[in-house]
Scaffold this motif. Structure first.
Motif, PDB file in Angstrom:
ATOM      1  N   LEU A  91       0.832  -1.201   0.000  1.00  0.00           N
ATOM      2  CA  LEU A  91       0.000   0.000   0.000  1.00  0.00           C
ATOM      3  C   LEU A  91       0.871   1.258   0.000  1.00  0.00           C
ATOM      4  CD1 LEU A  91      -3.098   0.882   0.490  1.00  0.00           C
ATOM      5  CD2 LEU A  91      -2.319   1.321   2.806  1.00  0.00           C
ATOM      6  N   LEU A  92       0.631   2.132  -0.970  1.00  0.00           N
ATOM      7  CA  LEU A  92       1.350   3.410  -1.091  1.00  0.00           C
ATOM      8  C   LEU A  92       2.859   3.253  -1.282  1.00  0.00           C
ATOM      9  CD1 LEU A  92      -0.448   5.617   1.600  1.00  0.00           C
ATOM     10  CD2 LEU A  92      -0.744   5.702  -0.873  1.00  0.00           C
ATOM     11  N   PHE A  93       3.312   2.035  -1.521  1.00  0.00           N
ATOM     12  CA  PHE A  93       4.737   1.790  -1.693  1.00  0.00           C
ATOM     13  C   PHE A  93       5.095   1.939  -3.161  1.00  0.00           C
ATOM     14  CE2 PHE A  93       8.559  -0.715  -2.206  1.00  0.00           C
ATOM     15  CZ  PHE A  93       9.282  -0.438  -1.058  1.00  0.00           C
ATOM     16  N   PRO A  94       6.163   2.594  -3.537  1.00  0.00           N
ATOM     17  CA  PRO A  94       7.188   3.218  -2.701  1.00  0.00           C
ATOM     18  C   PRO A  94       6.953   4.701  -2.440  1.00  0.00           C
ATOM     19  CG  PRO A  94       7.951   3.126  -4.955  1.00  0.00           C
ATOM     20  CD  PRO A  94       6.536   2.623  -4.965  1.00  0.00           C
ATOM     21  N   LEU A  95       5.755   5.185  -2.731  1.00  0.00           N
ATOM     22  CA  LEU A  95       5.474   6.613  -2.572  1.00  0.00           C
ATOM     23  C   LEU A  95       5.656   7.050  -1.119  1.00  0.00           C
ATOM     24  CD1 LEU A  95       4.486   8.873  -4.434  1.00  0.00           C
ATOM     25  CD2 LEU A  95       2.172   8.453  -3.539  1.00  0.00           C
ATOM     26  N   ILE A  96       4.935   6.408  -0.215  1.00  0.00           N
ATOM     27  CA  ILE A  96       5.066   6.701   1.218  1.00  0.00           C
ATOM     28  C   ILE A  96       5.375   5.384   1.924  1.00  0.00           C
ATOM     29  CG2 ILE A  96       4.030   7.783   3.239  1.00  0.00           C
ATOM     30  CD1 ILE A  96       1.968   9.045   1.458  1.00  0.00           C
ATOM     31  N   PRO A  97       6.647   5.027   2.049  1.00  0.00           N
ATOM     32  CA  PRO A  97       6.965   3.770   2.723  1.00  0.00           C
ATOM     33  C   PRO A  97       6.647   3.848   4.211  1.00  0.00           C
ATOM     34  CG  PRO A  97       8.976   4.928   2.098  1.00  0.00           C
ATOM     35  CD  PRO A  97       7.827   5.736   1.580  1.00  0.00           C
TER      36      PRO A  97
END
Ligand code: HEM
Ligand code: HEM
Ligand SMILES: [Fe+2]
Lengths: 138, 442
Positions: B41-47
């Motif tokens: 989920l949301l990776f790699p945008l917000i790890p």
């Protein structure tokens, strides 16, 4: 008991515990040369610590049990996995990110960064932790 | 009771910003809670590490902002005088918001430092110090100009000075990681189990005086007792973090004995609250505020006192150190002690500031919000305790690799996320109530 006497007890006991705490802090410092081997803090170790902080590794992993609980303990990772394995992880990670289920972000680590991190983990692994963790899985 | 000093109204914008950031904190909590289940989920945008640092930094920022709001409400009534400078109070708030937004925005672009809770980059740390000093100056001048000096105002002020002083250790980053960790706890532990407890106890005493009509002399005696117990146990109690991080073994003795008694100030707060509420000389119309106040005493006793005690002895901590057990305690303690005391103050102050006696309807929503948040956070703590027991058994006792243990803990993570969602419902109810009350003021 009047308010003044309760207040004076507060002030008195705070002074006492602060003095004891200060003494224990000094004694702790005296033990650090033997327990942490600061003479082994090479430039590589220091660089490794900086890389560790730059990428906020602590917000996924624990280090001596402190940090986040999303990924494995790393202070003893060399002991657990060996240098070669750790190097592979970091080299993979420099290019594409490590892991099958929970993945490490890609950190663009240079060769110097990787060597630094390994030296840092080796230094961490030599700390006298009173036998923690209970087993090498951390 | 209507507010008594015009300048108390500056507390209101502080409360608004604080609870909005609280909401953002919870949203990021839900993100990392979801990433435990769906790692992509949301990776790699917000790890995970970035979302987590936002979650815990927003927590600290909004709590400090909430404390400031509490101060601007209670200090004028305590010292009997207007805030020294309302303009400065507003400037402080704006600077704080700019600093906070810059920090969190920066985290999304990987601009951060690398120690838990202290991820703020150097210039943000400096900005935080400036903001806190401006605030302290404003309060100090208010106290000097005020007509009386009360124990509550002095203890509150002392707590805030301590908050500022111990934050200075955040600037110390030695190359030796053991020394680094040693002083890192001087910020984290000496905050939450030291000077912040002064602030909490001062707010609690203020609220109990206002809500129950008890004698100030009695309340202030209790206040000294509580903060005395806090320091006697909590200062050397720092030793419960020095068992396994390279510090000497004598901490296992000192840390165990002193931290085991750290439950006492929380016991005293519960006894104080219940005694005062049962002996009340007036029936305050704001029943919700009484509930939040008593709730803060009880849940902090559970989260900090009971859950803290559970893992504070070295014989136990050897196995639980750095597991989901720690996260369980961290959540319930922060929530019970600091979230609830600020919400209690908001619950008491906002109707007074908006100058309307609240309707039954809004009390109902508020009480619903209280129980929803308390029950869901307590459930989260129980669920994570379960996860912790599984983790300790598999990993610490049986020696199973960490990543493998995680596959056995999925059910706990799912439940945690579900109760996180319920928590959010409680928070939304709080918002609804807060903003409709404020709406009726206009
Ligand atoms: C309700 C929804 C919430 C969810 C789903 C949630 C989830 C999480 C998760 C997944 C972590 C990271 C744990 C790890 O490192 O593995 C965390 C850390 C943390 N959260 Fe929350 N959280 C929520 C609300 C809150 C609230 C309301 C508070 C404060 C009262 C809070 C305080 C903390 C603290 C102090 C930590 C750091 C814990 C530690 O270092 O041991 N969280 N949260
Ligand atoms: C309001 C008060 C308190 C708050 C907000 C609080 C919060 C926390 C948090 C967030 C952590 C995790 C720190 C990390 O990231 O590593 C922690 C750890 C710990 N707390 Fe507390 N705490 C409080 C009171 C207490 C009390 C009264 C005790 C003991 C009697 C206690 C015992 C511990 C212990 C032993 C740990 C270390 C856990 C480990 O080894 O992993 N805490 N606390
Ligand atoms: Fe502590």
């Amino acid at each position: 008991m009047t308010k003044t006497s309760v207040r004076n007890m507060f002030i008195g006991s705070t002074v006492v515990v602060s003095v004891v705490f200060a003494v224990l802090t000094i004694l702790s410092h005296k033990s650090f040369p033997e327990r942490t081997h600061p003479e082994n803090l090479t430039a590589a170790v220091v660089h490794g610590k900086r890389v560790w902080e730059k990428h906020a590794c602590i917000d996924c992993h624990t280090l001596l049990g402190e940090g986040a609980y999303y990924a494995p303990e790393l202070a003893n990772v060399i002991d657990r996995r060996g240098v070669d394995f750790v190097r592979t992880v970091l080299e993979t990670d420099a290019k594409q990110g490590w892991g099958a289920v929970r993945r490490m972000p890609k950190f663009d680590l240079s060769a110097e960064d990787i060597n630094g991190l390994i030296a840092f983990f080796q230094w961490m692994g030599n700390i006298d932790t009173n036998n923690w963790p209970p087993n090498k899985e951390g | 009771m209507r507010y008594q000093y015009e300048s108390q109204r500056v507390a209101y914008p502080y409360f608004i910003v604080a609870i909005l950031l609280f909401g953002l904190q919870v949203l990021f909590g839900l993100v990392i809670g979801a990433q435990y289940i769906w790692p992509d989920l949301l990776f790699p945008l917000i790890p995970f590490n970035i979302a987590r640092m936002i979650h815990i930094n927003l927590l600290v920022v909004w709590i400090i902002m909430g404390f400031m709001g509490c101060a601007f409400y209670l200090i004028p009534e305590e010292v009997e005088g207007e805030i020294y400078s309302v303009k400065l109070a507003l400037v402080t708030l704006v600077l704080f918001v700019i600093g906070g937004v810059t920090a969190v925005g920066g985290y999304l672009f990987r601009i951060h430092d690398g120690r838990e809770f202290l991820e703020q980059p150097f210039f943000i740390k400096v900005a935080i110090v400036i903001v806190v000093l401006l605030f302290i100056y404003n309060i100090l001048m208010t106290m000097i100009k005020g007509r009386r000096r009360t124990t509550i105002s002095v203890v509150f002020f002392g707590g805030f000075v301590g908050l500022a002083v111990f934050y200075l250790f955040a600037f110390y980053k030695p190359a030796n990681m053991v020394v680094d960790k040693y002083y890192w706890w001087w910020v984290v532990h000496l905050w939450v189990e030291g000077v912040w407890e002064l602030i909490m106890a001062a707010i609690l005493s203020f609220l109990l005086i206002k809500l129950t009509g008890i004698d100030r002399e009695v309340a202030e005696k209790w206040l000294y007792l509580i903060i005395g117990l806090t320091f006697i146990t909590g200062v050397i109690g720092t030793g419960h973090h020095y068992y396994w991080i390279g510090t000497p073994a004598f901490w296992q003795t000192w840390g165990a004995y002193f931290s085991a008694t750290e439950v006492l100030p929380f016991v005293a707060m519960v006894a104080f609250s219940f005694k005062m509420i049962s002996k009340k000389t007036r029936e305050h119309p704001n029943r919700a505020a009484v509930l939040w106040t008593g709730g803060a005493a009880v849940v902090s006793f559970l989260g900090a006192g009971v859950w803290g005690f559970m893992h504070t002895l070295p014989q136990v901590n050897y196995y639980t150190h750095g597991t989901q057990m720690t996260a369980s305690h961290g959540h319930l303690a922060f929530f019970g002690a600091y979230v609830l005391i600020i919400l209690a103050m908001i619950s008491y102050a906002v109707p007074n500031l908006s100058n309307k006696t609240e309707s039954i309807r809004s009390q109902k929503i508020e009480i619903f919000s209280f129980w929803t948040m308390v029950i869901s956070m307590f459930s989260i703590a129980l669920i994570l305790t379960g996860a912790g027991i599984v983790q300790v058994t598999l990993q610490r006792v049986m020696g199973m690799p960490y990543m493998e243990t995680q596959t056995y803990m999925k059910v706990f993570y799912g439940l945690r996320l579900a109760f996180g969602g319920i928590f959010l419902i409680g928070l939304l109810a709080f918002y609804y109530d807060f903003f409709t009350k404020a709406g009726r003021a206009r």
